[in-house]
Design a protein around this motif. Sequence first.
Motif, short mmCIF file in Angstrom:
data_model
loop_
_atom_site.label_atom_id
_atom_site.label_comp_id
_atom_site.label_asym_id
_atom_site.label_seq_id
_atom_site.Cartn_x
_atom_site.Cartn_y
_atom_site.Cartn_z
N TYR A 327 16.22 60.27 96.41
CA TYR A 327 16.27 60.35 97.87
C TYR A 327 17.18 59.25 98.40
O TYR A 327 17.20 58.13 97.87
N SER A 328 17.95 59.58 99.45
CA SER A 328 18.81 58.56 100.05
C SER A 328 19.03 58.86 101.52
O SER A 328 18.86 60.00 101.98
N HIS A 329 19.42 57.82 102.27
CA HIS A 329 19.75 57.97 103.68
C HIS A 329 21.19 58.47 103.76
O HIS A 329 22.12 57.75 103.40
N ASN A 330 21.37 59.68 104.25
CA ASN A 330 22.69 60.31 104.16
C ASN A 330 23.74 59.75 105.09
O ASN A 330 24.92 59.71 104.75
N THR A 331 23.38 59.28 106.30
CA THR A 331 24.41 58.74 107.18
C THR A 331 24.62 57.24 106.97
O THR A 331 25.59 56.68 107.48
N ILE A 332 23.73 56.60 106.19
CA ILE A 332 23.93 55.18 105.87
C ILE A 332 24.52 55.06 104.47
O ILE A 332 25.73 54.94 104.33
N ARG A 333 23.71 55.13 103.42
CA ARG A 333 24.28 55.00 102.07
C ARG A 333 25.28 56.11 101.80
O ARG A 333 26.32 55.91 101.18
N GLY A 334 24.97 57.32 102.25
CA GLY A 334 25.83 58.45 101.95
C GLY A 334 27.07 58.57 102.80
O GLY A 334 27.92 59.41 102.53
N ALA A 335 27.21 57.73 103.82
CA ALA A 335 28.36 57.86 104.72
C ALA A 335 28.85 56.49 105.16
O ALA A 335 29.59 55.82 104.44
N ALA A 336 28.42 56.03 106.34
CA ALA A 336 28.98 54.81 106.93
C ALA A 336 28.76 53.58 106.05
O ALA A 336 29.67 52.78 105.83
N GLY A 337 27.53 53.41 105.55
CA GLY A 337 27.25 52.25 104.70
C GLY A 337 28.05 52.28 103.42
O GLY A 337 28.56 51.26 102.96
N GLY A 338 28.19 53.48 102.85
CA GLY A 338 28.94 53.61 101.61
C GLY A 338 30.42 53.27 101.77
O GLY A 338 31.02 52.63 100.91
N VAL A 339 31.01 53.69 102.90
CA VAL A 339 32.44 53.45 103.09
C VAL A 339 32.71 51.99 103.43
O VAL A 339 33.72 51.42 103.02
N VAL A 340 31.78 51.34 104.17
CA VAL A 340 31.95 49.91 104.43
C VAL A 340 31.74 49.11 103.14
O VAL A 340 32.49 48.15 102.87
N TYR A 341 30.77 49.48 102.34
CA TYR A 341 30.55 48.84 101.04
C TYR A 341 31.82 48.94 100.19
O TYR A 341 32.21 47.98 99.50
N LEU A 342 32.49 50.08 100.24
CA LEU A 342 33.72 50.27 99.48
C LEU A 342 34.79 49.29 99.94
O LEU A 342 35.49 48.68 99.11
N ALA A 343 34.93 49.10 101.25
CA ALA A 343 35.90 48.14 101.76
C ALA A 343 35.52 46.71 101.41
O ALA A 343 36.39 45.87 101.13
#
Length: 357
Positions: A327-343
Amino acid sequence: MDRLKTVVLGASGLVAQRLQQRLHRHPWFELCAIAGKSERQGETLDSILWRLPEERPPFGPLQIGDVHDADLPKKLYEAGIRVAFSALPSEHAVEVEPMWARSGIAVFSNASSYRQDEGVPLVIPEINPHSLTQIGAIGYPLACATNCTLLPIIMPLTPLHRSFGLRSFSVRTEQALSGGGYRLIDHREGNSEPLEEDIPGEAIKTEAEFRRILDWNGTAEIVCKRVERNDGHHVSVKAEFENDITLDDIHQCLHQWNALNANKEHPSAPHSPLMFPSDLDVKAHLFGDGIAFEDEPNPARNLKTGMAIVVASIEVLDSRTVAFEAYSHNTIRGAAGGVVYLAELAYSMHLLGNDSS
């Protein structure tokens, strides 16, 4: 560390607003500009309806630029902006993202447009961080985060694959309405009509990204369904391995991998990437930070909340077959959080900076 000046591509969507939320107090990045669709040019950010349940960050009257204006990225580059976070729909991202990246602004994309393009890194920080060194290989800096559905599937399967050899897997997903944007949430509110459960194209994208990230050639079967829940993607996984595996093997493997990836220096990195409650609760386990689940989360204050993947109900069905839920939070880990983490990963690898191009 000086904060790097950034722009968000997208003004009103759920992911765009999650990005705004995350950048409000980010210790490494400073949100200095917003670029949205042409008809919003000149509007102020605080005039846009706020769609998230948490309080809007006080950005003040930040003016929205036209994301399609070819002169805008050049002007922002000259003003010192070096990073763009893209929350654009894929049909716009395919043209807009290269235009922005050619200006010298590194684009970190949440869109699917370039995830399968050779030379464009597709990266999950805990799994294939060194792929990010390819950024700029196509002549301009563009990197992609993955599909939100992929994270709860690939995060637990990666260490198991590396230890026991993944032969095949099958997945059934139950995906939140927010994966389809705020318009789907608005449409379903008070709507008694049956939900259109199947998500066109989702399984194909998820499988292709899984194969690319792990360079894997086994057999996969993925069925993606939408459910009446605003946030949170829940997956049920069954996996077959090349080698014998016991329940103790699984726990040892996952916990060792978890420890190796714990307590990273990045602001958005969860304390541990995986969490293991005895039973999965889609309400209680939405905002995990790798240590605890928050009852009153605020992702503007705690960049780690919602960034962990929950794994539960692990079973060994036979000597080489395993089942589990994740299970995961789709708009945080799966979207905005994931892309900021990448940067953040790119910045820590010295791939970004005031003179990057």
